[in-house]
Design a protein around this motif. Structure first.
Motif, PDB file in Angstrom:
ATOM      1  N   PRO A 119     -13.275 -14.375 -19.222  1.00  0.00           N
ATOM      2  CA  PRO A 119     -13.052 -13.219 -18.328  1.00  0.00           C
ATOM      3  C   PRO A 119     -13.119 -11.875 -19.062  1.00  0.00           C
ATOM      4  O   PRO A 119     -12.173 -11.084 -19.046  1.00  0.00           O
ATOM      5  N   GLY A 120     -14.249 -11.612 -19.698  1.00  0.00           N
ATOM      6  CA  GLY A 120     -14.431 -10.358 -20.403  1.00  0.00           C
ATOM      7  C   GLY A 120     -14.975  -9.265 -19.505  1.00  0.00           C
ATOM      8  O   GLY A 120     -14.996  -9.388 -18.273  1.00  0.00           O
ATOM      9  N   ASP A 121     -15.446  -8.189 -20.132  1.00  0.00           N
ATOM     10  CA  ASP A 121     -15.941  -7.038 -19.375  1.00  0.00           C
ATOM     11  C   ASP A 121     -17.094  -7.427 -18.446  1.00  0.00           C
ATOM     12  O   ASP A 121     -17.196  -6.921 -17.323  1.00  0.00           O
ATOM     13  N   GLU A 122     -17.963  -8.331 -18.922  1.00  0.00           N
ATOM     14  CA  GLU A 122     -19.130  -8.711 -18.128  1.00  0.00           C
ATOM     15  C   GLU A 122     -18.717  -9.372 -16.818  1.00  0.00           C
ATOM     16  O   GLU A 122     -19.253  -9.058 -15.745  1.00  0.00           O
ATOM     17  N   LEU A 123     -17.764 -10.299 -16.894  1.00  0.00           N
ATOM     18  CA  LEU A 123     -17.297 -10.957 -15.672  1.00  0.00           C
ATOM     19  C   LEU A 123     -16.563  -9.973 -14.768  1.00  0.00           C
ATOM     20  O   LEU A 123     -16.765  -9.966 -13.548  1.00  0.00           O
ATOM     21  N   ARG A 124     -15.725  -9.135 -15.361  1.00  0.00           N
ATOM     22  CA  ARG A 124     -14.971  -8.177 -14.534  1.00  0.00           C
ATOM     23  C   ARG A 124     -15.910  -7.261 -13.749  1.00  0.00           C
ATOM     24  O   ARG A 124     -15.612  -6.880 -12.614  1.00  0.00           O
ATOM     25  N   ALA A 125     -17.058  -6.926 -14.336  1.00  0.00           N
ATOM     26  CA  ALA A 125     -18.023  -6.078 -13.629  1.00  0.00           C
ATOM     27  C   ALA A 125     -18.648  -6.796 -12.441  1.00  0.00           C
ATOM     28  O   ALA A 125     -19.141  -6.145 -11.508  1.00  0.00           O
TER      29      ALA A 125
END
Length: 256
Positions: free
Chosen positions: A50-56
């Motif tokens: 759940p890093g920045d890529e998923l949060r976006a």
């Protein structure tokens, strides 16, 4: 495999194939094939890091799963909401849950074979299935990771991915029970995935009972590189019932 937000909710063309003992029409919840692909893509993304890529991608995920039946869409929406509220704190929770606890392994063959040579053979079958459908995965990821299998179902061969998931239905139930015991928010993703599959049958319940009593096999031998790459292995992959993988070649996929 790369994240695929551009595909969310897009209909997928059905492809011909031979009759199978179980099919994606046999899930506990009635879904169209397009809905099933959307659900599996959402699961694939949500059980990833759940890093920045998923949060976006969470807003697009929320819109896509809103079109799914409640039994699938509600738990997925609950997990999306949790990740939106948790921000970067979810990264630590994810590592604590999946990287340090074998009971919560996201690698499907671990539950049936543990760290034994038989697991290497099982991994051959996964990789051959992907290759037959024109898809390759990198050397930095194992083919039985739940995120990879669900992504393969979303964008590769739905029927073959179905068979892989159903064959490892007992392992999915073990993962679901472990996440429930931890009161983990990621149990919502597994609940939603299990709702798209048939309920456990008698044999599956017996397998879960054995795993609860004894755990996965414990022969610690590592994973042989020969077994991991089907280009080095002449044996055709087959399902546990003796039938061959029926994945049909295609020119599109995650990687081809």
């Amino acid at each position: 495999m790369s994240p695929l937000p551009r595909w969310l909710g897009l209909p997928q063309a059905a492809r011909p194939g031979r009759a199978r003992r179980s099919s994606p029409d046999d899930g506990a919840v009635s879904l169209t094939r397009g809905q099933l692909r959307t659900a599996w893509q959402a699961v694939s993304l949500l059980v990833g890091y759940p890093g920045d890529e998923l949060r976006a991608q969470l807003p697009a995920l929320r819109s896509a799963i809103a079109e799914l039946p409640a039994e699938v869409g509600v738990p997925l929406g609950r997990l999306v909401e949790h990740l939106e509220k948790s921000g970067s704190a979810a990264e630590i929770d994810y590592i604590d849950t999946f990287d340090w606890t074998r009971k919560c392994s996201l690698f499907l063959t671990y539950y049936a074979f543990g760290d034994t040579r038989k697991r290497g053979v099982a991994l051959v079958r996964f990789k051959q299935a992907y290759r037959r459908c024109g898809m390759e995965i990198g050397d930095d990821e194992l083919p039985d990771h739940l995120s990879v299998v669900c992504e393969f179902g979303a964008f590769g061969d739905l029927d073959v991915a179905w068979r892989l998931l159903v064959e490892h239905r007992a392992g999915l139930e073990m993962l679901r029970l472990a996440l429930t015991d931890r009161e983990s928010p990621w149990v919502d993703a597994i609940d939603a995935l299990c709702a798209t599959l048939p309920p456990l049958d008698g044999e599956g319940r017996e397998a879960v009972a054995r795993l609860l009593a004894d755990g996965p096999p414990g022969e610690d031998v590592g994973l042989d590189a020969y077994a991991l790459d089907p280009s080095l292995n002449d044996h055709e992959a087959v399902f546990s019932d003796g039938s061959e993988f029926l994945g049909m070649p295609q020119t599109t996929g995650v990687r081809s």
